[in-house]
Scaffold this motif. Structure first.
Motif, short mmCIF file in Angstrom:
data_model
loop_
_atom_site.label_atom_id
_atom_site.label_comp_id
_atom_site.label_asym_id
_atom_site.label_seq_id
_atom_site.Cartn_x
_atom_site.Cartn_y
_atom_site.Cartn_z
N GLY A 1 53.14 33.27 54.65
CA GLY A 1 51.94 33.27 54.87
C GLY A 1 51.23 31.95 54.59
N GLU A 2 49.86 31.81 54.38
CA GLU A 2 49.20 30.83 53.73
C GLU A 2 48.66 31.05 52.37
OE1 GLU A 2 47.20 27.35 53.20
OE2 GLU A 2 46.06 29.34 53.10
N SER A 3 49.21 30.23 51.50
CA SER A 3 49.20 30.40 50.06
C SER A 3 47.58 30.36 49.89
CB SER A 3 49.87 29.60 49.33
OG SER A 3 49.43 28.32 49.46
N THR A 4 46.85 29.69 50.24
CA THR A 4 45.37 29.52 49.87
C THR A 4 44.74 30.63 50.25
OG1 THR A 4 45.31 27.16 50.19
CG2 THR A 4 43.30 27.99 49.86
N THR A 5 45.03 31.31 51.48
CA THR A 5 44.16 32.58 52.04
C THR A 5 44.68 33.53 51.19
OG1 THR A 5 44.27 31.58 54.13
CG2 THR A 5 44.08 33.94 54.10
N MET A 6 46.17 33.89 50.82
CA MET A 6 46.77 35.00 50.04
C MET A 6 46.03 34.84 48.63
SD MET A 6 50.85 34.62 50.82
CE MET A 6 51.22 35.81 49.82
N ALA A 7 45.73 33.82 48.08
CA ALA A 7 45.12 33.68 46.53
C ALA A 7 43.61 34.26 46.97
CB ALA A 7 45.17 32.38 46.06
N ILE A 8 43.09 33.93 47.87
CA ILE A 8 41.67 34.24 47.99
C ILE A 8 41.51 35.66 48.31
CG2 ILE A 8 39.50 34.16 49.66
CD1 ILE A 8 40.31 31.19 50.08
N VAL A 9 42.33 36.31 49.38
CA VAL A 9 42.30 37.62 49.51
C VAL A 9 42.67 38.42 48.22
CG1 VAL A 9 43.54 39.62 50.77
CG2 VAL A 9 42.75 37.45 51.91
N ALA A 10 44.02 37.94 47.60
CA ALA A 10 44.22 38.71 46.31
C ALA A 10 43.34 38.68 45.28
CB ALA A 10 45.53 38.03 45.80
N ARG A 11 42.30 37.93 45.23
CA ARG A 11 41.18 37.71 44.25
C ARG A 11 40.20 38.59 44.52
NH1 ARG A 11 40.14 36.71 39.26
NH2 ARG A 11 41.00 34.28 39.30
N ARG A 12 39.96 38.80 45.96
CA ARG A 12 38.89 39.62 46.45
C ARG A 12 39.08 41.15 46.17
NH1 ARG A 12 37.33 36.79 52.39
NH2 ARG A 12 36.03 35.09 51.40
N LEU A 13 40.63 41.50 46.16
CA LEU A 13 41.05 42.74 46.21
C LEU A 13 41.25 43.07 44.44
CD1 LEU A 13 43.66 42.90 49.29
CD2 LEU A 13 41.16 43.87 49.06
N GLY A 14 40.98 42.12 43.51
CA GLY A 14 41.25 42.70 42.40
C GLY A 14 42.54 42.32 41.91
N LEU A 15 43.41 41.84 42.78
CA LEU A 15 44.87 41.81 42.50
C LEU A 15 45.34 40.54 41.61
CD1 LEU A 15 46.56 43.15 46.12
CD2 LEU A 15 47.13 43.79 43.74
N LEU A 16 44.76 39.44 41.65
CA LEU A 16 45.32 38.27 41.07
C LEU A 16 45.63 38.27 39.58
CD1 LEU A 16 46.02 35.51 42.47
CD2 LEU A 16 43.44 34.74 41.73
N GLU A 17 44.57 38.88 38.82
CA GLU A 17 45.09 39.27 37.39
C GLU A 17 46.30 40.12 37.03
OE1 GLU A 17 44.34 37.16 34.97
OE2 GLU A 17 42.89 35.92 36.32
N PRO A 18 46.17 41.32 37.84
CA PRO A 18 47.21 42.23 37.84
C PRO A 18 48.71 41.72 38.05
CG PRO A 18 45.39 43.38 38.60
CD PRO A 18 45.07 42.16 38.68
N GLY B 1 39.55 21.28 46.44
CA GLY B 1 39.20 22.41 45.49
C GLY B 1 40.26 23.03 44.98
N GLY B 2 41.61 22.62 45.38
CA GLY B 2 42.87 23.37 44.88
C GLY B 2 42.91 25.05 45.22
N GLN B 3 43.73 25.42 44.61
CA GLN B 3 43.95 26.89 44.89
C GLN B 3 44.45 27.83 43.59
OE1 GLN B 3 47.44 26.47 47.66
NE2 GLN B 3 48.12 28.37 46.66
N GLU B 4 44.13 29.05 43.47
CA GLU B 4 44.68 29.82 42.47
C GLU B 4 46.13 30.04 42.63
OE1 GLU B 4 41.52 32.17 40.23
OE2 GLU B 4 41.07 32.66 42.32
N LEU B 5 46.76 30.22 41.45
CA LEU B 5 48.19 30.64 41.58
C LEU B 5 48.58 31.77 40.70
CD1 LEU B 5 49.78 26.70 41.32
CD2 LEU B 5 49.31 28.29 43.38
N ILE B 6 49.68 32.37 40.93
CA ILE B 6 50.08 33.25 40.06
C ILE B 6 51.03 32.77 38.59
CG2 ILE B 6 51.60 35.32 39.71
CD1 ILE B 6 50.87 35.91 42.63
N GLY B 7 51.68 31.88 39.01
CA GLY B 7 52.64 31.30 38.10
C GLY B 7 53.87 31.97 37.87
#
Length: 239
Positions: free
Chosen positions: A58-75, A107-113
């Motif tokens: 997909g598009e990793s920046t968009t995925m990170a933004i959507v994951a953050r909005r859905l409360g998924l990034l930290e899980p 501005g970079g992007q958030e990653l899971i790591g």
């Protein structure tokens, strides 16, 4: 030992979700003693049901933004880096699982790591510069022939930033006139590929990864398994 039941999620924010699930269903025939459930994941509750996870392209920046909005990034970070559950990222999924990324948007992007690598996004150019290449993936076994790797605006691993030898390079590609690029890596429970096995009819990579999941979950009475899903009810699309 009771029969093993495994729930595998596919992060369903973007990308080839249906294609991954189709190949997982086919690849699961290689493990007739295991019951697999395949789940589209869009919420933390759905993620909590999973024993393993695929993060598709997909598009990793968009995925990170959507994951953050859905409360998924930290899980997701907890799933990968604290619970150490098996995770596979393809293309944008590889970017998301890297500890560092180059050529990100302003501005970079958030990653899971989880992978101690730095990836270079869109190494091979735009959509029209997509290509297919024969890959010699030794982990699939000898005598099976090359794997046809599909590369679409693909990233590559430009540097392994782990100095302890934990990151294993499992595949490379070399375009004419260019240097060899790393396109498949593994570090413990985390596996990443630049290419899209789900866009082929070849189930070998999916079958290999399922085998690793089965092993991680203690198949054969090894007792080394990860925590199984807690069966919190119907929380998403199961195939």
């Amino acid at each position: 030992m009771p029969p093993l039941t495994i729930t595998i999620g596919v992060l369903a924010l973007q990308g080839g979700v249906v294609e991954h699930i189709a190949l997982l269903n086919r690849a699961s025939a290689s493990y007739p003693s295991v019951t697999f459930h395949f789940l589209e994941v869009r919420t933390p509750e759905q993620l909590s049901l999973c024993d393993a996870l695929i993060i598709p392209g997909g598009e990793s920046t968009t995925m990170a933004i959507v994951a953050r909005r859905l409360g998924l990034l930290e899980p997701l970070r907890e799933f990968v880096k604290i619970n150490n559950k098996p995770v596979w990222g393809t293309c944008a999924g590889l970017v998301m699982l890297a500890e560092e990324a180059s050529a990100t948007k302003q501005g970079g992007q958030e990653l899971i790591g989880g992978l101690d690598v730095r990836v270079l996004r869109n190494k091979f150019g735009t959509q029209v510069q997509s290509f297919v290449a024969d890959l010699n993936l030794d982990f699939l076994g000898e005598g099976e022939g090359p794997f046809r790797g599909v590369f679409i605006r693909a990233p590559v691993v430009e540097e392994v930033i782990d100095g302890n030898g934990r990151v294993k390079v499992l595949g490379t590609v070399k375009k004419p006139g260019e240097e060899e690029d790393i396109v498949a890596v593994r570090q413990g429970n985390v596996f990443g590929t630049s290419f899209h096995p789900e866009l082929t009819g070849d189930v070998r990579v999916h079958a290999w990864w399922l085998g690793n999941v089965v092993e991680a979950l203690g198949q054969g009475g090894e007792g080394k398994g990860l925590v199984m899903g807690k069966g919190k009810g119907d929380a998403g699309k199961v195939y």
